[in-house]
Design a protein around this motif. Structure first.
Motif, mmCIF file in Angstrom:
data_model
loop_
_atom_site.group_PDB
_atom_site.id
_atom_site.type_symbol
_atom_site.label_atom_id
_atom_site.label_comp_id
_atom_site.label_asym_id
_atom_site.label_seq_id
_atom_site.Cartn_x
_atom_site.Cartn_y
_atom_site.Cartn_z
ATOM 1 N N PRO A 99 60.752 76.233 57.246
ATOM 2 C CA PRO A 99 59.893 75.997 58.411
ATOM 3 C C PRO A 99 60.649 75.533 59.654
ATOM 4 O O PRO A 99 60.209 75.754 60.768
ATOM 5 C CB PRO A 99 58.930 74.909 57.942
ATOM 6 C CG PRO A 99 59.604 74.230 56.826
ATOM 7 C CD PRO A 99 60.524 75.243 56.196
ATOM 8 N N THR A 110 49.945 67.771 50.878
ATOM 9 C CA THR A 110 50.242 69.112 51.376
ATOM 10 C C THR A 110 51.166 69.849 50.418
ATOM 11 O O THR A 110 52.173 69.310 49.991
ATOM 12 C CB THR A 110 50.908 69.029 52.768
ATOM 13 O OG1 THR A 110 50.026 68.353 53.642
ATOM 14 C CG2 THR A 110 51.245 70.398 53.309
ATOM 15 N N ASN A 127 51.824 73.449 51.135
ATOM 16 C CA ASN A 127 52.474 74.458 51.966
ATOM 17 C C ASN A 127 52.908 73.798 53.273
ATOM 18 O O ASN A 127 52.125 73.635 54.207
ATOM 19 C CB ASN A 127 51.513 75.611 52.240
ATOM 20 C CG ASN A 127 52.184 76.755 52.978
ATOM 21 O OD1 ASN A 127 53.122 76.567 53.736
ATOM 22 N ND2 ASN A 127 51.678 77.962 52.756
ATOM 23 N N THR A 153 55.013 74.794 55.658
ATOM 24 C CA THR A 153 55.021 75.666 56.832
ATOM 25 C C THR A 153 53.637 75.765 57.455
ATOM 26 O O THR A 153 53.476 75.621 58.665
ATOM 27 C CB THR A 153 55.550 77.067 56.464
ATOM 28 O OG1 THR A 153 56.856 76.921 55.897
ATOM 29 C CG2 THR A 153 55.625 77.968 57.667
ATOM 30 N N ALA A 154 52.620 75.995 56.626
ATOM 31 C CA ALA A 154 51.254 76.100 57.145
ATOM 32 C C ALA A 154 50.790 74.784 57.748
ATOM 33 O O ALA A 154 50.159 74.759 58.813
ATOM 34 C CB ALA A 154 50.300 76.536 56.027
ATOM 35 N N LEU A 212 52.642 72.410 59.087
ATOM 36 C CA LEU A 212 53.339 72.194 60.361
ATOM 37 C C LEU A 212 52.678 73.011 61.463
ATOM 38 O O LEU A 212 52.511 72.531 62.585
ATOM 39 C CB LEU A 212 54.813 72.556 60.237
ATOM 40 C CG LEU A 212 55.667 71.598 59.414
ATOM 41 C CD1 LEU A 212 57.035 72.204 59.165
ATOM 42 C CD2 LEU A 212 55.788 70.257 60.102
ATOM 43 N N HIS A 213 52.313 74.221 61.127
ATOM 44 C CA HIS A 213 51.657 75.090 62.106
ATOM 45 C C HIS A 213 50.337 74.477 62.569
ATOM 46 O O HIS A 213 50.060 74.389 63.765
ATOM 47 C CB HIS A 213 51.433 76.476 61.503
ATOM 48 C CG HIS A 213 50.746 77.433 62.418
ATOM 49 N ND1 HIS A 213 51.392 78.013 63.480
ATOM 50 C CD2 HIS A 213 49.483 77.894 62.434
ATOM 51 C CE1 HIS A 213 50.531 78.800 64.113
ATOM 52 N NE2 HIS A 213 49.366 78.743 63.497
ATOM 53 N N VAL A 214 49.528 74.021 61.631
ATOM 54 C CA VAL A 214 48.229 73.430 61.956
ATOM 55 C C VAL A 214 48.404 72.148 62.766
ATOM 56 O O VAL A 214 47.742 71.945 63.783
ATOM 57 C CB VAL A 214 47.425 73.144 60.661
ATOM 58 C CG1 VAL A 214 46.226 72.274 60.931
ATOM 59 C CG2 VAL A 214 47.001 74.458 60.013
ATOM 60 N N ASN A 215 49.324 71.280 62.334
ATOM 61 C CA ASN A 215 49.511 70.001 63.007
ATOM 62 C C ASN A 215 50.164 70.145 64.375
ATOM 63 O O ASN A 215 49.941 69.314 65.255
ATOM 64 C CB ASN A 215 50.323 69.049 62.136
ATOM 65 C CG ASN A 215 49.491 68.471 61.014
ATOM 66 O OD1 ASN A 215 48.580 67.709 61.251
ATOM 67 N ND2 ASN A 215 49.791 68.866 59.792
ATOM 68 N N SER A 216 50.954 71.179 64.578
ATOM 69 C CA SER A 216 51.615 71.348 65.879
ATOM 70 C C SER A 216 50.619 71.756 66.962
ATOM 71 O O SER A 216 50.888 71.588 68.146
ATOM 72 C CB SER A 216 52.723 72.395 65.785
ATOM 73 O OG SER A 216 52.174 73.690 65.593
ATOM 74 N N ARG A 217 49.478 72.258 66.573
ATOM 75 C CA ARG A 217 48.460 72.687 67.535
ATOM 76 C C ARG A 217 47.617 71.530 68.074
ATOM 77 O O ARG A 217 46.966 71.665 69.090
ATOM 78 C CB ARG A 217 47.522 73.727 66.907
ATOM 79 C CG ARG A 217 48.226 74.949 66.372
ATOM 80 C CD ARG A 217 48.823 75.766 67.505
ATOM 81 N NE ARG A 217 49.454 76.956 66.986
ATOM 82 C CZ ARG A 217 50.731 77.253 67.167
ATOM 83 N NH1 ARG A 217 51.509 76.471 67.857
ATOM 84 N NH2 ARG A 217 51.227 78.361 66.673
ATOM 85 N N THR A 267 48.442 64.906 64.172
ATOM 86 C CA THR A 267 49.709 64.359 63.711
ATOM 87 C C THR A 267 49.692 62.841 63.758
ATOM 88 O O THR A 267 50.146 62.174 62.829
ATOM 89 C CB THR A 267 50.871 64.907 64.565
ATOM 90 O OG1 THR A 267 50.859 66.331 64.490
ATOM 91 C CG2 THR A 267 52.205 64.394 64.075
#
Length: 125
Positions: A68, A101, A103, A105-106, A108-113, A118
């Motif tokens: 990731p 958690t 996954n 990668t998934a 990180l993607h969700v939390n970065s939005r 976070t």
């Protein structure tokens, strides 16, 4: 006499990894080969298997960081920067693992939005 094609190799090992897909239940077998400079007198098959498992665990942990975060592609190579970034990456992975958690990668993607998500994950809000 050394019939192995790799210079310095004293033993060759055939490894069979069994992996079962949790979703489908299907088991696959992967065969890989390794060579070692350790002689049969220096290590037993049991010890050699333990060394390979240990190395595989380290690589699995590195894979979680590299996939990731593209850690291997990072331009940071000198000073404290590589270690500092590895610490931040480990913190992110650890925090996500603590909340269950699977996954990274998934997640990180969700939390970065959503920065608030976070902060909530870290118990700051």
């Amino acid at each position: 006499m050394n019939n192995l094609l790799s210079p310095g190799a004293c033993q060759a090992v055939q490894l069979k990894w069994r992996r079962t897909n949790r979703r489908t239940g299907k088991t696959s077998i992967k065969t890989v080969y390794a060579a070692t400079s350790l002689t049969a007198e220096q290590t037993s098959p049991h010890e050699l298997a333990a060394m390979i498992r240990s190395h595989r665990q380290i690589e699995a942990l590195h894979h979680v960081r590299d996939t990731p975060f593209a850690e291997d592609a990072s331009p940071l190579r000198t000073g404290n920067a590589p270690r500092t970034m590895a610490t931040w990456r480990n913190l992110a992975i650890g925090a996500l693992r603590l909340v269950g958690t699977r996954n990274i990668t998934a997640a990180l993607h969700v939390n970065s939005r959503d920065p608030k998500r976070t902060l909530t994950l870290l118990g700051i809000t």
